[in-house]
Design a protein around this motif. Structure first.
Motif, PDB file in Angstrom:
ATOM      1  N   ASN A 629       0.840  -1.274  -0.071  1.00  0.00           N
ATOM      2  CA  ASN A 629      -0.055   0.121   0.094  1.00  0.00           C
ATOM      3  C   ASN A 629       0.999   1.153  -0.033  1.00  0.00           C
ATOM      4  O   ASN A 629       1.557   1.517   1.006  1.00  0.00           O
ATOM      5  CB  ASN A 629      -0.963  -0.083   1.347  1.00  0.00           C
ATOM      6  CG  ASN A 629      -1.705   1.165   1.280  1.00  0.00           C
ATOM      7  OD1 ASN A 629      -1.730   2.041   0.441  1.00  0.00           O
ATOM      8  ND2 ASN A 629      -2.195   1.696   2.623  1.00  0.00           N
ATOM      9  N   ASP A 639      -5.566  -1.767   5.853  1.00  0.00           N
ATOM     10  CA  ASP A 639      -4.363  -2.862   5.501  1.00  0.00           C
ATOM     11  C   ASP A 639      -4.804  -4.238   5.935  1.00  0.00           C
ATOM     12  O   ASP A 639      -4.556  -5.213   4.802  1.00  0.00           O
ATOM     13  CB  ASP A 639      -3.060  -2.385   5.957  1.00  0.00           C
ATOM     14  CG  ASP A 639      -2.841  -0.982   5.550  1.00  0.00           C
ATOM     15  OD1 ASP A 639      -1.699  -0.660   5.176  1.00  0.00           O
ATOM     16  OD2 ASP A 639      -3.584  -0.024   5.887  1.00  0.00           O
ATOM     17  N   LYS A 644      -3.070  -5.598   2.305  1.00  0.00           N
ATOM     18  CA  LYS A 644      -2.234  -4.851   1.401  1.00  0.00           C
ATOM     19  C   LYS A 644      -1.586  -3.598   2.440  1.00  0.00           C
ATOM     20  O   LYS A 644      -2.272  -2.990   2.955  1.00  0.00           O
ATOM     21  CB  LYS A 644      -3.093  -3.980   0.134  1.00  0.00           C
ATOM     22  CG  LYS A 644      -2.157  -3.408  -0.855  1.00  0.00           C
ATOM     23  CD  LYS A 644      -2.881  -3.079  -1.999  1.00  0.00           C
ATOM     24  CE  LYS A 644      -2.140  -2.560  -3.080  1.00  0.00           C
ATOM     25  NZ  LYS A 644      -2.736  -2.161  -4.277  1.00  0.00           N
ATOM     26  N   SER A 646       1.058  -1.109   4.317  1.00  0.00           N
ATOM     27  CA  SER A 646       2.245   0.047   4.208  1.00  0.00           C
ATOM     28  C   SER A 646       3.233  -0.262   4.840  1.00  0.00           C
ATOM     29  O   SER A 646       3.152  -1.498   5.799  1.00  0.00           O
ATOM     30  CB  SER A 646       1.740   1.375   4.369  1.00  0.00           C
ATOM     31  OG  SER A 646       1.470   1.120   5.889  1.00  0.00           O
TER      32      SER A 646
END
Length: 722
Positions: A629, A639, A644, A646
């Motif tokens: 991300n 998330d 996905k 960060s």
């Protein structure tokens, strides 16, 4: 400036070896073309020697890439060239080795010629890739200190920097070191790369002004420059004791025994005297200033270390050479002593795991175990560094940062933190062009767990010079450090917060102006309700688990404070666990019923296996770019839902999974933050994990690289513990 002129004079003396420094030798023609076949012969000699003897040839380049580089530059030699043209052709090849001790110099005759002509009449300092006048040596009121030089004879600062840079060798990719050396000998470098003229046409802006002006100044002769420079040359070793703040400032201009000897100083006697005085006066703070120190002999800084280390030590984990048999061509064209035969070299080296390792002996002391002196310093140790701190002057802070309680101020060192190629450095004299090449014979690795490959030693507190410092003749870095020692609240760096709490009965309470709205309350045993409490008693109470506390946040949420004792860089210190993160207390003191301490917002506690597991789990969440991300908001519910991640959320989720709790400042996350800052020194991230993740300059491979570096760093720290 006097030191700069002396260094330049010594450089020329070493190159020229004649008393006629300023008179061009008869018959020398700097525009004479050297035949193509002669240049090719010189190049083949140089390549054969470097490939045979250089121990760090493949530190930063693969053998295949280095071979291609050698081949490519040979093909560039396709016509007759002057000495200077040939020099400019080969220095980028040498620069590609990324070894600061592998350097080229023009012939003695060329330097004679160069110094017989007018030179740039001012000294400069390079700040943010811009030229600023540091000292003006001619009668021109338009060149005040701090004046920015935009162009010289029509060439911009960028064009000048780009032209000269390949001729200044550096370790790894330490561009700041190149700029430091460029400024130090600017008139020499400019004269090599640009036509020497009687006058110099300048485009300038005056200090604190933005209006561009044009100016023409006359050049200055070398003799006149020496005549005008009447200031005494600073001694290579000096010290001052400031009794008012119980501080000794030890200034070390060089670790070179030869340079120190020019001043009649016995470095062993000098250091003994310094630390005897420190011991007698019970000095609490020692500042070692090695800014601009370009290295020297290990004997000198190892002697210093004997007064700083608490236990036996060896500075280098290993020192290796490339071969025990140096080729005949090396002896023929260099000043390497003939005693360097296979028999003699074999007497002090041995083959270990395919490397030729120098055995620790009194003759080669780099890896020899050393014992501390009796009068070792046990107070607060600080070191000042800058981009000019090179070779031995980067070894010292790197070793101490890893092995001793020390705080570094200033700038990242010009030399790498991991070690360098140096040792014996013969000069190769190319027979046809007369160009001289310095080739180091030993590669050393510092005995440190603090290594980031290819980077210098990074300070704890980064303090960069500014143009206004030149105008005001101000030493910002030393001022900052002195204020830190005096403990002025206003002088604390952004990541350090002072907290003062007042004893009120059986609790110690208060707030910090740096963390607005948060109130600390620490409970102490009733027996201390009416009697005094000192540092040692408080530490013992923490160790006995008798100290508790609470933290009240601005919304009145109450969370517990937990305390434990940790061994931090050789000392027992207090570690405080809070909902904001876990922090080490520094400068802890109880005085007049007031408890004061400083917390480092970016403190990184010793690594554990759990930190390694956090990083490995975070990496497993980011198997490919589709898992990433790139638009982080530090809210991780989405998330988790989308799987996905960060960088921040991958680390946060992994921290909770591994430890069962979330510490915003755990070692795994702090390590990643520190790496981001080290890889991006020019960028000021407010939230490092999020801002780096979201940057338009960051791609998925960068995220993985950051995690890989962090994993390796934690592994190295864990290995050092075993």
């Amino acid at each position: 400036m006097k030191k700069k002129l002396l260094h330049t004079f010594i450089l020329i003396l070493a190159l020229v070896n004649t008393n006629q420094l300023l008179i061009a030798q008869k018959g020398y023609d700097s525009k004479r073309k050297i035949k193509l076949d002669k240049l090719q012969e010189d190049y083949r000699i140089l390549r054969e020697i470097i490939e045979a003897v250089h121990p760090g040839l493949y530190l930063y380049q693969t053998p295949e890439k280095m071979t291609k580089t050698f081949d490519d530059y040979y093909l560039k030699i396709n016509r007759d060239l002057t000495e200077l043209e040939f020099y400019k052709l080969i220095v980028p090849m040498l620069d590609s080795i990324h070894c600061g001790h592998t350097s080229a110099e023009l012939s003695p005759e060329y330097y004679n010629k160069l110094y017989s002509k007018p030179l740039i009449p001012f000294d400069i300092e390079i700040i943010d890739n811009k030229f600023f006048v540091k000292k003006n040596w001619i009668d021109s009121l338009d060149l005040l200190p701090g004046t920015e030089i935009l162009t010289i004879n029509g060439f911009t600062a960028k064009e000048i920097i780009d032209s000269i840079s390949p001729s200044i060798s550096c370790d790894s990719y330490q561009r700041a070191y190149k700029l430091f050396r460029m400024a130090l000998h600017f008139r020499l470098h400019f004269a090599k790369y640009f036509d020497q003229t009687e006058k110099f046409e300048l485009s300038i802006t005056q200090p604190k002004d933005s209006i561009q002006e044009q100016l023409v100044v006359s050049g200055i002769g070398w003799k006149e420059l020496q005549r005008k420079d009447t200031l005494p040359t600073p001694k290579p070793l000096s010290y001052e004791i400031i009794d008012s703040i119980s501080t000794c400032v030890l200034r070390i201009e060089s670790f070179s025994m030869g340079y120190i000897g020019l001043f009649g100083i016995d470095y062993k006697v000098f250091f003994k005297d310094v630390f005897t005085q420190i011991c007698r006066k019970n000095i609490q703070n020692l500042v070692i200033d090695i800014r601009g120190n370009d290295g020297g002999n290990p004997e000198v800084f190892i002697t210093l270390l004997k007064y700083l280390m608490y236990k036996s030590f060896n500075v280098y984990s290993k020192s290796v050479i490339q071969t025990q048999v140096y080729p005949k061509v090396f002896f023929k064209y260099s000043d390497l002593p003939r005693k360097y035969s296979k028999k003699w070299i074999s007497s002090f080296t041995e083959s270990i795991n395919g490397e030729i390792v120098v055995k620790p002996t009194d003759k080669f002391i780099e890896t020899l175990i050393q014992q501390p002196e009796d009068t070792i310093f046990r107070g607060n140790l600080y070191i000042l560094t800058d981009a000019g701190s090179y070779s031995a002057a980067s070894v010292l802070p790197s070793f101490l940062k890893s092995n001793q309680k020390v705080t570094l101020f200033g700038e990242e060192t010009g030399g790498t933190a991991s070690g360098n190629t140096g040792g014996i450095i013969p000069t190769v004299n190319l027979p046809k062009s007369k160009i001289r090449i310095n080739v180091p014979l030993a590669s050393t690795v510092i005995n440190s767990n603090n290594l980031i490959w290819g980077r210098g030693v990074t300070p704890h507190f980064s303090i960069q010079r500014k143009p206004e410092d030149i105008i005001d003749n101000r030493d910002r870095q030393m001022e900052y450090l002195m204020n830190y020692i005096r403990f002025s609240k206003d002088s604390l760096p952004d990541n350090y917060f002072e907290i003062k709490l007042k004893k009120e009965g059986s609790s110690i309470n208060g707030e910090s102006q740096y963390i607005e709205g948060f109130r600390f309350s620490i409970n102490i045993p009733d027996e201390y309700k009416t009697k005094g409490l000192d540092n040692d008693q408080f530490i013992k109470l923490v160790d006995d688990k008798k100290i508790t506390g609470i933290l009240t946040s601005p919304n009145q949420k109450i969370t517990p404070l937990q305390f434990e004792i940790v061994n931090h860089r050789g000392f027992d210190d207090i570690y405080m666990k809070t909902s904001l993160g876990y922090f080490l207390w520094e400068k802890f003191e109880i005085k007049n019923d007031t408890l004061s301490f400083v917390i480092n917002w970016w403190y990184c506690s010793p690594a554990t296996q759990k930190d390694l597991q956090i990083l490995q789990m975070a990496k497993s969440l980011l198997l490919d770019s589709t898992d990433w991300n790139s638009n982080d908001d530090r809210k991780c519910e989405d998330d988790i839902e989308c799987n996905k991640w960060s960088l921040f959320c991958a680390l946060r989720n992994s921290s909770i999974q591994v430890t069962g709790e979330y510490n915003h400042h755990n070692t795994a996350m702090q390590t990643v933050r520190n790496i981001i800052f080290e890889l991006n020194p020019e960028i000021e991230f407010e939230h490092a994990l999020m801002d780096c993740n979201n940057s338009e300059n960051t791609n998925f491979s960068d995220i993985i690289r950051i995690l890989d570096i962090a994993v390796n760093k934690i592994k190295q720290q864990l290995a050092e513990k075993e």
